[in-house]
Design an enzyme around this catalytic site. Structure first.
Site, PDB file in Angstrom:
ATOM      1  N   ASP A  74       4.736 -77.301 -40.750  1.00 47.00           N
ATOM      2  CA  ASP A  74       5.778 -77.676 -41.831  1.00 47.00           C
ATOM      3  C   ASP A  74       5.270 -79.187 -41.696  1.00 47.00           C
ATOM      4  O   ASP A  74       5.311 -79.951 -41.310  1.00 47.00           O
ATOM      5  CB  ASP A  74       7.141 -77.785 -40.854  1.00 47.00           C
ATOM      6  CG  ASP A  74       7.978 -76.373 -41.196  1.00 47.00           C
ATOM      7  OD1 ASP A  74       8.546 -75.802 -42.051  1.00 47.00           O
ATOM      8  OD2 ASP A  74       8.548 -76.179 -39.990  1.00 47.00           O
ATOM      9  N   ASP A 138      -6.197 -80.308 -26.937  1.00 46.11           N
ATOM     10  CA  ASP A 138      -7.548 -79.697 -27.205  1.00 46.11           C
ATOM     11  C   ASP A 138      -8.147 -81.408 -27.295  1.00 46.11           C
ATOM     12  O   ASP A 138      -9.558 -81.536 -26.979  1.00 46.11           O
ATOM     13  CB  ASP A 138      -7.733 -79.536 -29.007  1.00 46.11           C
ATOM     14  CG  ASP A 138      -6.576 -79.079 -28.903  1.00 46.11           C
ATOM     15  OD1 ASP A 138      -7.100 -77.511 -27.889  1.00 46.11           O
ATOM     16  OD2 ASP A 138      -6.491 -78.297 -30.185  1.00 46.11           O
ATOM     17  N   ARG A 173     -18.634 -58.605 -10.053  1.00 41.27           N
ATOM     18  CA  ARG A 173     -18.862 -58.598 -11.797  1.00 41.27           C
ATOM     19  C   ARG A 173     -18.561 -59.879 -12.203  1.00 41.27           C
ATOM     20  O   ARG A 173     -18.600 -61.105 -11.791  1.00 41.27           O
ATOM     21  CB  ARG A 173     -17.226 -57.958 -12.096  1.00 41.27           C
ATOM     22  CG  ARG A 173     -17.373 -56.435 -11.774  1.00 41.27           C
ATOM     23  CD  ARG A 173     -14.932 -56.831 -12.735  1.00 41.27           C
ATOM     24  NE  ARG A 173     -14.885 -55.102 -11.968  1.00 41.27           N
ATOM     25  CZ  ARG A 173     -13.506 -55.181 -11.812  1.00 41.27           C
ATOM     26  NH1 ARG A 173     -12.578 -55.880 -11.752  1.00 41.27           N
ATOM     27  NH2 ARG A 173     -13.301 -53.540 -12.161  1.00 41.27           N
ATOM     28  N   GLY A 181      -8.935 -74.903 -26.930  1.00 44.87           N
ATOM     29  CA  GLY A 181      -9.310 -76.234 -27.815  1.00 44.87           C
ATOM     30  C   GLY A 181      -9.896 -76.380 -28.758  1.00 44.87           C
ATOM     31  O   GLY A 181     -10.665 -77.654 -29.507  1.00 44.87           O
TER      32      GLY A 181
HETATM   33  O1  F6P Z   1      -3.990 -77.498 -30.652  1.00 48.56           O
HETATM   34  C1  F6P Z   1      -3.469 -76.932 -29.691  1.00 48.56           C
HETATM   35  C2  F6P Z   1      -3.863 -75.092 -29.849  1.00 48.56           C
HETATM   36  O2  F6P Z   1      -3.518 -74.678 -28.548  1.00 48.56           O
HETATM   37  C3  F6P Z   1      -5.171 -74.757 -29.931  1.00 48.56           C
HETATM   38  O3  F6P Z   1      -6.069 -75.519 -28.675  1.00 48.56           O
HETATM   39  C4  F6P Z   1      -6.033 -73.167 -30.561  1.00 48.56           C
HETATM   40  O4  F6P Z   1      -6.585 -73.060 -31.162  1.00 48.56           O
HETATM   41  C5  F6P Z   1      -3.782 -73.374 -30.893  1.00 48.56           C
HETATM   42  O5  F6P Z   1      -3.505 -74.535 -31.149  1.00 48.56           O
HETATM   43  C6  F6P Z   1      -3.035 -72.266 -30.811  1.00 48.56           C
HETATM   44  O6  F6P Z   1      -2.117 -71.594 -31.621  1.00 48.56           O
HETATM   45  P1  F6P Z   1      -0.496 -71.803 -31.869  1.00 48.56           P
HETATM   46  O7  F6P Z   1       0.272 -71.893 -31.258  1.00 48.56           O
HETATM   47  O8  F6P Z   1      -0.696 -71.084 -33.232  1.00 48.56           O
HETATM   48  O9  F6P Z   1      -1.490 -69.962 -31.912  1.00 48.56           O
END
Ligand code: F6P
Length: 359
Positions: A74, A138, A173, A181
């Site tokens: 938003d 991140d 394995r 990130g």
């Molecule tokens: O920015 C935080 C984060 O968790 C990233 O690490 C990831 O790429 C993204 O948000 C995932 O977003 P969503 O919650 O929309 O799946």
């Protein structure tokens, strides 16, 4: 300074409630009222508020998520009504200013990552008193040494790696752990070192498949018949692209990454003839209780943000610099991501241990 509004925007992370609690407690000490805005900028546009007092923040320090709710799609400057037409967006930033004015709010404390702080900056340009507070697992925000939530995500990923180690070793394995990130490799780098990974692949260092695959052979020659890979979701082969799981309409960055672990796993199994499994840790990294480090950092950010508001230091973001919390212009924190630099000392330590970084 009589009244503050606070919102949490973008993806949640551990420590959001610790910041909210610190803001309310600090403000209360100075006779400042606080109201929360529900669901990030969605509530700011729609005028959806709730009063925040001692009662509301009691007991929330260890809780994950955010008691205010959040949204990462938003944007008041390009607002979409998803119940009507998801392809139409309108500028509703004036509504945000009007709602805050009607509530007699003197300043907005915006807790967010790059996207949410960018919006906060645009609102500041329209005359709103804004203070930013940096959050994201991140750790990719410029102008601060660390965002809260990052260390908890690293801890969670490290615990997962400890568990994956025992099963990988028992079954001889390769196990790949894909971590979040976005475009930065901080979580993968720190968790990979803490969890004893053999290979760590991050977006900042495009990997060469043969070098990565040979790591498995080299370990086998030393009698180690299993290998642990940590792969950031934004990792990509040299000359190749990041793997996009899906596109999300309305987000500042519409690309949701995911899938590199599975792609690499198939290729590795075919090349090394070693049975391979892939674990995608996903939102487990974002959920749950913050570790002590993040509770302390989040608390310090909350206190410093109220102090900045009382001093009238608007348009700034609280930031960690060494051991100190300082104020920096929000403009220094947004629009450019903090990626792992090639001279990063933690990266150097990983290389010194012989961890394969894929180059
Ligand atoms: O920015 C935080 C984060 O968790 C990233 O690490 C990831 O790429 C993204 O948000 C995932 O977003 P969503 O919650 O929309 O799946």
């Amino acid at each position: 300074m009589r009244k503050l509004a606070v919102l949490t925007g973008g993806g949640d992370c551990p420590g959001l409630n610790a910041v909210i609690r610190a803001i309310v407690k600090k403000a209360d000490k100075h006779g400042i009222e606080v109201i929360g805005i529900k669901d990030g900028y969605h509530g700011a546009v729609e005028g959806d508020f709730l009063p925040l007092g001692y009662q509301e923040v009691s007991g929330i320090l260890p809780r994950g998520g955010t008691i205010l709710g959040t949204s990462n799609r938003d944007n008041p400057f390009a607002y979409v009504d998803y119940n009507k037409d998801a392809t139409v967006s309108v500028d509703r930033s004036d509504d945000v200013l009007a709602h805050l004015k009607a509530q007699n709010v003197d300043a907005l404390l915006a807790i967010g990552g790059d996207g949410s702080l960018h919006i906060a900056l645009e609102l500041a340009h329209k005359g709103l008193n804004v203070i930013g507070i940096p959050k994201t697992i991140d750790n990719d925000l410029m102008a601060t040494d660390q965002t809260f939530g990052f260390q908890t995500a690293v801890d969670t990923a490290q615990e997962a790696l400890d568990r994956l180690h025992t099963t990988a070793e028992s079954h001889h394995r390769i196990i790949i752990l894909e971590l979040m990130g976005r475009y930065a490799g901080w979580i993968a780098l720190y968790a990979g070192i803490a969890g004893g990974a053999d290979v760590i692949l991050i977006p900042e260092i495009p990997y060469q498949f043969d070098k990565v695959a040979k790591a498995v052979d080299m370990r086998a020659q030393k009698g180690k018949k299993f290998s642990i890979f940590v792969v950031a979701e934004g990792a990509r082969p040299l000359g190749g692209e990041m793997v996009i799981e899906r596109q999300i309409i309305g987000r500042a960055d519409p690309f949701k990454l995911g899938g590199i672990g599975t792609k690499l796993g198939k290729e590795l199994e075919a090349y090394t003839k070693t049975e391979t499994r892939v674990t995608v840790l996903g939102h487990i990294q974002r959920g749950g209780s913050p570790i002590a480090y993040d509770r302390v950092l989040a608390t310090r950010y909350g206190v410093a943000a109220v102090e900045a508001a009382m001093e009238g230091d608007f348009g700034s973001m609280v930031a960690l610099r060494g051991q100190d919390i300082i104020q920096v212009p929000i403009s220094e924190a947004v629009d450019k991501l903090k990626l792992v630099p090639m001279n990063d000392p933690v990266l150097a330590a990983a290389r010194s241990l012989g961890i394969i970084m894929g180059d």
